[in-house]
Write a protein that holds these residues in place. Structure first.
Motif, PDB file in Angstrom:
ATOM      1  N   THR A   1       0.840  -1.206   0.000  1.00  0.00           N
ATOM      2  CA  THR A   1       0.000   0.000   0.000  1.00  0.00           C
ATOM      3  C   THR A   1       0.870   1.249   0.000  1.00  0.00           C
ATOM      4  OG1 THR A   1      -1.794  -1.121   1.165  1.00  0.00           O
ATOM      5  CG2 THR A   1      -1.755   1.278   1.296  1.00  0.00           C
TER       6      THR A   1
ATOM      7  N   ASP B   1      -7.745   3.964   7.973  1.00  0.00           N
ATOM      8  CA  ASP B   1      -8.817   4.665   7.269  1.00  0.00           C
ATOM      9  C   ASP B   1      -9.482   3.670   6.331  1.00  0.00           C
ATOM     10  OD1 ASP B   1     -10.398   6.263   5.582  1.00  0.00           O
ATOM     11  OD2 ASP B   1      -9.032   7.960   5.728  1.00  0.00           O
ATOM     12  N   GLU B   2     -10.804   3.576   6.378  1.00  0.00           N
ATOM     13  CA  GLU B   2     -11.500   2.613   5.527  1.00  0.00           C
ATOM     14  C   GLU B   2     -11.272   2.900   4.044  1.00  0.00           C
ATOM     15  OE1 GLU B   2     -15.711   2.608   5.953  1.00  0.00           O
ATOM     16  OE2 GLU B   2     -15.943   4.769   5.595  1.00  0.00           O
ATOM     17  N   LYS B   3     -10.946   4.150   3.694  1.00  0.00           N
ATOM     18  CA  LYS B   3     -10.686   4.486   2.296  1.00  0.00           C
ATOM     19  C   LYS B   3      -9.477   3.725   1.758  1.00  0.00           C
ATOM     20  CE  LYS B   3     -12.619   9.173   2.476  1.00  0.00           C
ATOM     21  NZ  LYS B   3     -12.299  10.617   2.420  1.00  0.00           N
TER      22      LYS B   3
ATOM     23  N   VAL C   1      -8.565   0.623   2.614  1.00  0.00           N
ATOM     24  CA  VAL C   1      -9.008  -0.743   2.325  1.00  0.00           C
ATOM     25  C   VAL C   1      -9.885  -0.784   1.080  1.00  0.00           C
ATOM     26  CG1 VAL C   1     -10.253  -2.740   3.219  1.00  0.00           C
ATOM     27  CG2 VAL C   1      -8.919  -1.317   4.776  1.00  0.00           C
ATOM     28  N   ILE C   2     -10.873   0.105   1.032  1.00  0.00           N
ATOM     29  CA  ILE C   2     -11.807   0.143  -0.097  1.00  0.00           C
ATOM     30  C   ILE C   2     -11.064   0.474  -1.395  1.00  0.00           C
ATOM     31  CG2 ILE C   2     -13.791   1.347  -1.078  1.00  0.00           C
ATOM     32  CD1 ILE C   2     -14.757   1.769   1.856  1.00  0.00           C
ATOM     33  N   GLY C   3     -10.170   1.462  -1.321  1.00  0.00           N
ATOM     34  CA  GLY C   3      -9.407   1.862  -2.500  1.00  0.00           C
ATOM     35  C   GLY C   3      -8.477   0.768  -2.990  1.00  0.00           C
TER      36      GLY C   3
ATOM     37  N   ASP D   1      -8.833  -2.477  -2.741  1.00  0.00           N
ATOM     38  CA  ASP D   1      -9.612  -3.517  -3.410  1.00  0.00           C
ATOM     39  C   ASP D   1     -10.154  -3.042  -4.752  1.00  0.00           C
ATOM     40  OD1 ASP D   1      -9.173  -5.277  -1.355  1.00  0.00           O
ATOM     41  OD2 ASP D   1     -11.121  -4.990  -0.399  1.00  0.00           O
ATOM     42  N   ALA D   2     -10.459  -1.757  -4.847  1.00  0.00           N
ATOM     43  CA  ALA D   2     -11.048  -1.202  -6.072  1.00  0.00           C
ATOM     44  C   ALA D   2      -9.999  -0.729  -7.072  1.00  0.00           C
ATOM     45  CB  ALA D   2     -11.968  -0.041  -5.713  1.00  0.00           C
TER      46      ALA D   2
ATOM     47  N   PHE E   1      -5.223   5.503  -2.291  1.00  0.00           N
ATOM     48  CA  PHE E   1      -5.939   6.361  -1.342  1.00  0.00           C
ATOM     49  C   PHE E   1      -5.500   7.823  -1.416  1.00  0.00           C
ATOM     50  CE2 PHE E   1      -2.363   5.028   1.445  1.00  0.00           C
ATOM     51  CZ  PHE E   1      -1.993   6.238   2.014  1.00  0.00           C
TER      52      PHE E   1
ATOM     53  N   GLU F   1      -8.034  10.248  -2.831  1.00  0.00           N
ATOM     54  CA  GLU F   1      -9.214  10.613  -2.053  1.00  0.00           C
ATOM     55  C   GLU F   1      -8.824  11.522  -0.895  1.00  0.00           C
ATOM     56  OE1 GLU F   1     -12.260   9.551  -2.860  1.00  0.00           O
ATOM     57  OE2 GLU F   1     -11.634   8.213  -4.483  1.00  0.00           O
TER      58      GLU F   1
END
Length: 263
Positions: A33, A226-228, A230-232, A234-235, A239, A242
């Protein structure tokens, strides 16, 4: 053939201004990351940047950039890296594998692959080459340290004692191989509750900074949970694209790295 590849490596390295290896003592601390977002952030600032995924057994860089379905092409002169953005070129074994295929290779094969990623890829002129290494101090880390002369190292850790213990080994590994240790990044450092705004130290806080002081290396900064992220991841969205606390903290780290290298 080997001598020809060594010559190509030498020529390519002449065109790369700064080499940065991202290390961690153990897995699961967010090393990839950090590597992906560092490379993306540098490219966003206009620097010509390369990202080499040297995690042979777990090549996740393409997935985290949303380019995992791209295909590598080449000719007699070498392989074309995948362009993730106007200023970011990427190479990874993942582009050449079936999605579920395991890489069952011993050290010599991994060494050969890394040498080809440096010598046979058309990197062109780069301001930065960021290398995402697998966790630990094994074959891949040793190969990169030996191939990339005058390279820099960043060690990623979490504040937990187990991660810190292994991060110390990573720092000492880099120092013994004459790498310039830029510093330690403390990842997953604190979490701000989205409901009450209170900060919760899920995995402790400050351990990376304390380890940096003890080892006599710089502390580059901490990245909150920050959940962003994790979400970022996977997508396939870095991050740093954002707005948020994690991006703000990380961009300060990026600026610190650039300042250190420019000096």
């Amino acid at each position: 053939m080997i001598r020809e590849l060594d010559k190509k490596i030498e020529e390519n390295l002449k065109n790369i201004k700064h080499k940065i290896a991202i290390l961690s003592g153990k897995g699961g601390v967010g090393k990839t990351t950090v590597a992906v977002n560092l490379a993306y952030a540098l490219a966003t600032k206009g620097y010509e940047t390369g990202l080499l995924d040297a995690d042979i057994h777990g090549p996740n860089v393409p997935k985290m950039l949303g380019i995992e379905h791209e295909t590598i092409y080449g000719d007699k002169e070498g392989m074309e890296p995948i362009k993730a953005s106007p200023h970011l070129k990427v190479i990874s074994l993942a582009f050449m594998l079936n999605e579920d295929a395991p890489v069952i290779w011993r050290g010599p094969l991994k060494m050969t692959a890394i040498k080809q990623f440096i010598g046979d890829v058309k990197w062109g002129k780069l301001d930065f080459l960021v290398v995402d290494l697998p966790p630990g101090t094994g074959d891949e880390a040793l190969s990169i340290a030996q191939l990339l002369k005058e390279s820099n190292a960043i060690i990623v850790t979490t504040p937990q004692d187990v991660a810190l213990l292994d991060s110390r080994r990573a720092v000492n590994f880099a120092l013994r191989l004459n790498m310039n240790v830029l510093g330690i990044i403390e990842n997953m450092s604190g979490f701000r509750c989205p409901h009450c705004g209170k900060e919760i130290n899920l995995f402790k806080i400050g351990g990376g900074e304390h380890a940096a002081k003890e080892l006599g290396v710089d502390f580059l900064g901490r990245i909150p949970i920050d959940e962003k992220i994790v979400i970022g991841g996977d997508a396939g969205i870095p991050f740093v694209k954002e707005d948020g606390e994690a991006k703000e903290a990380f961009m300060k780290i990026v600026d610190k790295i650039i300042d250190k290298l420019n000096k």
